[in-house]
Design a protein around this motif. Structure first.
Motif, PDB file in Angstrom:
ATOM      1  N   PHE A 178     -54.968  27.637 -30.178  1.00 29.00           N
ATOM      2  CA  PHE A 178     -56.159  27.744 -31.391  1.00 29.00           C
ATOM      3  C   PHE A 178     -57.286  27.545 -29.976  1.00 29.00           C
ATOM      4  O   PHE A 178     -58.781  27.928 -30.215  1.00 29.00           O
ATOM      5  CB  PHE A 178     -56.630  27.253 -32.300  1.00 29.00           C
ATOM      6  CG  PHE A 178     -56.445  25.943 -31.848  1.00 29.00           C
ATOM      7  CD1 PHE A 178     -58.047  24.722 -31.863  1.00 29.00           C
ATOM      8  CD2 PHE A 178     -55.574  25.003 -32.258  1.00 29.00           C
ATOM      9  CE1 PHE A 178     -57.418  23.576 -31.316  1.00 29.00           C
ATOM     10  CE2 PHE A 178     -55.650  23.561 -31.977  1.00 29.00           C
ATOM     11  CZ  PHE A 178     -56.637  23.256 -31.913  1.00 29.00           C
ATOM     12  N   LEU A 179     -57.020  27.294 -29.004  1.00 25.96           N
ATOM     13  CA  LEU A 179     -58.619  27.343 -27.953  1.00 25.96           C
ATOM     14  C   LEU A 179     -57.736  27.569 -27.085  1.00 25.96           C
ATOM     15  O   LEU A 179     -56.585  28.081 -26.568  1.00 25.96           O
ATOM     16  CB  LEU A 179     -58.679  25.966 -27.375  1.00 25.96           C
ATOM     17  CG  LEU A 179     -58.072  24.876 -27.256  1.00 25.96           C
ATOM     18  CD1 LEU A 179     -57.645  24.702 -25.865  1.00 25.96           C
ATOM     19  CD2 LEU A 179     -58.231  23.711 -27.770  1.00 25.96           C
ATOM     20  N   CYS A 180     -58.041  27.738 -25.500  1.00 24.93           N
ATOM     21  CA  CYS A 180     -58.003  28.276 -23.871  1.00 24.93           C
ATOM     22  C   CYS A 180     -57.669  26.843 -23.395  1.00 24.93           C
ATOM     23  O   CYS A 180     -58.129  26.174 -22.673  1.00 24.93           O
ATOM     24  CB  CYS A 180     -59.453  29.008 -23.049  1.00 24.93           C
ATOM     25  SG  CYS A 180     -58.999  30.676 -24.008  1.00 24.93           S
ATOM     26  N   ASP A 181     -55.980  26.956 -22.864  1.00 19.54           N
ATOM     27  CA  ASP A 181     -55.497  26.119 -22.383  1.00 19.54           C
ATOM     28  C   ASP A 181     -54.860  26.715 -21.407  1.00 19.54           C
ATOM     29  O   ASP A 181     -55.053  27.356 -21.115  1.00 19.54           O
ATOM     30  CB  ASP A 181     -54.380  25.411 -23.596  1.00 19.54           C
ATOM     31  CG  ASP A 181     -54.403  23.755 -23.678  1.00 19.54           C
ATOM     32  OD1 ASP A 181     -54.986  23.109 -23.662  1.00 19.54           O
ATOM     33  OD2 ASP A 181     -53.038  23.892 -23.073  1.00 19.54           O
ATOM     34  N   PRO A 182     -55.021  25.371 -20.239  1.00 18.55           N
ATOM     35  CA  PRO A 182     -54.649  25.672 -18.949  1.00 18.55           C
ATOM     36  C   PRO A 182     -52.951  26.333 -18.548  1.00 18.55           C
ATOM     37  O   PRO A 182     -52.891  27.088 -18.620  1.00 18.55           O
ATOM     38  CB  PRO A 182     -54.518  24.515 -18.284  1.00 18.55           C
ATOM     39  CG  PRO A 182     -54.708  23.485 -19.288  1.00 18.55           C
ATOM     40  CD  PRO A 182     -55.557  23.895 -20.793  1.00 18.55           C
ATOM     41  N   GLY A 183     -51.907  25.277 -19.896  1.00 13.96           N
ATOM     42  CA  GLY A 183     -50.954  25.443 -19.971  1.00 13.96           C
ATOM     43  C   GLY A 183     -50.647  27.806 -19.963  1.00 13.96           C
ATOM     44  O   GLY A 183     -49.784  27.661 -19.439  1.00 13.96           O
ATOM     45  N   PRO A 184     -50.912  27.833 -21.364  1.00 19.48           N
ATOM     46  CA  PRO A 184     -51.056  28.833 -21.406  1.00 19.48           C
ATOM     47  C   PRO A 184     -51.245  30.171 -20.674  1.00 19.48           C
ATOM     48  O   PRO A 184     -50.588  31.200 -20.952  1.00 19.48           O
ATOM     49  CB  PRO A 184     -51.554  28.788 -22.698  1.00 19.48           C
ATOM     50  CG  PRO A 184     -51.481  27.752 -23.673  1.00 19.48           C
ATOM     51  CD  PRO A 184     -51.364  27.125 -22.302  1.00 19.48           C
ATOM     52  N   LEU A 185     -52.537  30.040 -19.755  1.00 16.45           N
ATOM     53  CA  LEU A 185     -53.332  30.684 -19.449  1.00 16.45           C
ATOM     54  C   LEU A 185     -52.171  30.665 -18.012  1.00 16.45           C
ATOM     55  O   LEU A 185     -52.023  31.995 -17.301  1.00 16.45           O
ATOM     56  CB  LEU A 185     -54.823  30.026 -18.594  1.00 16.45           C
ATOM     57  CG  LEU A 185     -55.986  30.323 -20.215  1.00 16.45           C
ATOM     58  CD1 LEU A 185     -57.513  29.435 -19.448  1.00 16.45           C
ATOM     59  CD2 LEU A 185     -56.133  31.788 -20.330  1.00 16.45           C
ATOM     60  N   LEU A 186     -52.131  29.466 -17.663  1.00 20.30           N
ATOM     61  CA  LEU A 186     -50.968  29.829 -16.381  1.00 20.30           C
ATOM     62  C   LEU A 186     -49.588  30.390 -15.438  1.00 20.30           C
ATOM     63  O   LEU A 186     -49.451  31.517 -15.708  1.00 20.30           O
ATOM     64  CB  LEU A 186     -51.195  28.683 -15.960  1.00 20.30           C
ATOM     65  CG  LEU A 186     -51.923  27.054 -14.992  1.00 20.30           C
ATOM     66  CD1 LEU A 186     -51.435  26.166 -14.601  1.00 20.30           C
ATOM     67  CD2 LEU A 186     -52.540  28.184 -13.671  1.00 20.30           C
ATOM     68  N   ALA A 187     -49.616  30.843 -17.568  1.00 23.19           N
ATOM     69  CA  ALA A 187     -48.262  30.967 -17.721  1.00 23.19           C
ATOM     70  C   ALA A 187     -48.653  32.759 -17.680  1.00 23.19           C
ATOM     71  O   ALA A 187     -47.866  33.878 -17.901  1.00 23.19           O
ATOM     72  CB  ALA A 187     -47.917  31.208 -19.117  1.00 23.19           C
TER      73      ALA A 187
END
Length: 308
Positions: A178-187
């Motif tokens: 529900f927010l921009c988190d580094p884990g999903p972004l780096l994936a």
């Protein structure tokens, strides 16, 4: 939101949030809107109480008012966008919007870690060095500590966030959060960046464990001093002033460390959302309740504000 022809650059993302039927989305919207408004009211009441009651113009309550101000912005960095997502069919967040949320959410969270450490230091001085407390914890020092917390918080993750924002993103534009988190972004990046991941992990480790160990050390000394207090009334008062802060520290660090201690990849998306929801939305809601219920002076000031 557009994707370039070679799919090497994504100019926006889709935040899945909490997928469910339309009726469920509306119910969640109403629930989180209520939580958000109560959070604003609770923390805003503490700020007003400290501002209006002359007896609360002390470093401890000045820090508490600043902490409440921080909590208002911390929850605002995520919930309004979450509310908009519940009513949106596309769930789209722009590239710039995503990284602005990333920056403010992590900067405000970092500031909270520093604030909790400073508040523990204030309680240590008040209980372990009571005779020297007025000369050490002056208004000038208190204001400087507040400024340092804000500045450190907003520069702590600045470099990794700038680097991640300059990276290329390929394939899916979907973030199961529900927010921009580094884990999903780096994936979603085209090429893995182990140095960026290691830097981000190191900064997170320092941010979490150094203040936490400082807080625990401060309260170990506080507890030792409290047990030496001869009167039961004095011990109760000391426990009362420290208990609320310890409760807040436990809630915040407990939930954050659940996410941090084991790698993010080991958590299911649903678990990530629930734990993140707890420390980003639930704790700012219940913190004012903890402080107002456990502190007699704050309770009286809040009653005046509420007219009861």
């Amino acid at each position: 939101m557009k994707i370039s022809k070679n799919s090497s650059t994504i100019t926006g993302f889709i935040l899945l949030g909490f997928p469910c039927p339309r009726e469920g989305q509306i119910l969640l919207f109403l629930l989180f809107l209520t939580v958000y408004l109560l959070t604003l009211m609770g923390n805003g009441s503490i700020i007003c109480a400290v501002h209006r009651d002359q007896r609360l113009h002390t470093p401890m309550y000045m820090l508490l008012a600043n902490f409440s101000f921080l909590e208002i912005w911390y929850v605002t960095s995520t919930v309004p966008n979450m509310l908009a997502n519940f009513l949106s069919d596309t769930k789209v967040i722009s590239f710039s919007g995503c990284f602005l949320q990333f920056y403010f959410f992590f900067s405000l969270g970092s500031t909270e870690c520093f604030f909790l450490a400073v508040m523990a230091f204030d309680r240590y001085l008040a209980i372990c060095r009571p005779l020297h407390y007025p000369t050490i914890m002056t208004t000038h020092l208190c204001n400087n500590l507040v400024i340092i917390c804000w500045v450190l918080g907003f520069i702590w993750f600045l470099v990794p966030i700038i680097i991640i924002s300059q990276m290329s993103f390929c394939g899916s534009r979907i973030i199961d959060h529900f927010l921009c988190d580094p884990g999903p972004l780096l994936a979603l990046t085209c090429i893995r960046a182990p140095i960026v991941e290691m830097t981000s992990s190191t900064l997170s480790s320092l941010l979490l464990f150094v203040p936490f160990l400082f807080i625990m050390g401060s309260y170990a000394l506080v507890l030792r001093a409290v047990f030496k207090v001869p009167s039961a009334a004095g011990r109760r008062k000391a426990f009362s002033t420290c208990g609320s802060h310890l409760a807040v520290v436990s809630l915040f660090y407990g939930s954050v460390m659940v996410m941090y201690v084991s790698p993010t990849s080991e958590h299911e998306a649903g678990m990530q959302k629930i734990v993140t929801l707890f420390y980003s939305v639930v704790t700012p809601l219940i913190n004012p309740v903890i402080y107002s219920l456990r502190n007699k002076d704050m309770k009286n000031a809040m009653k005046k504000i509420l007219g009861t």
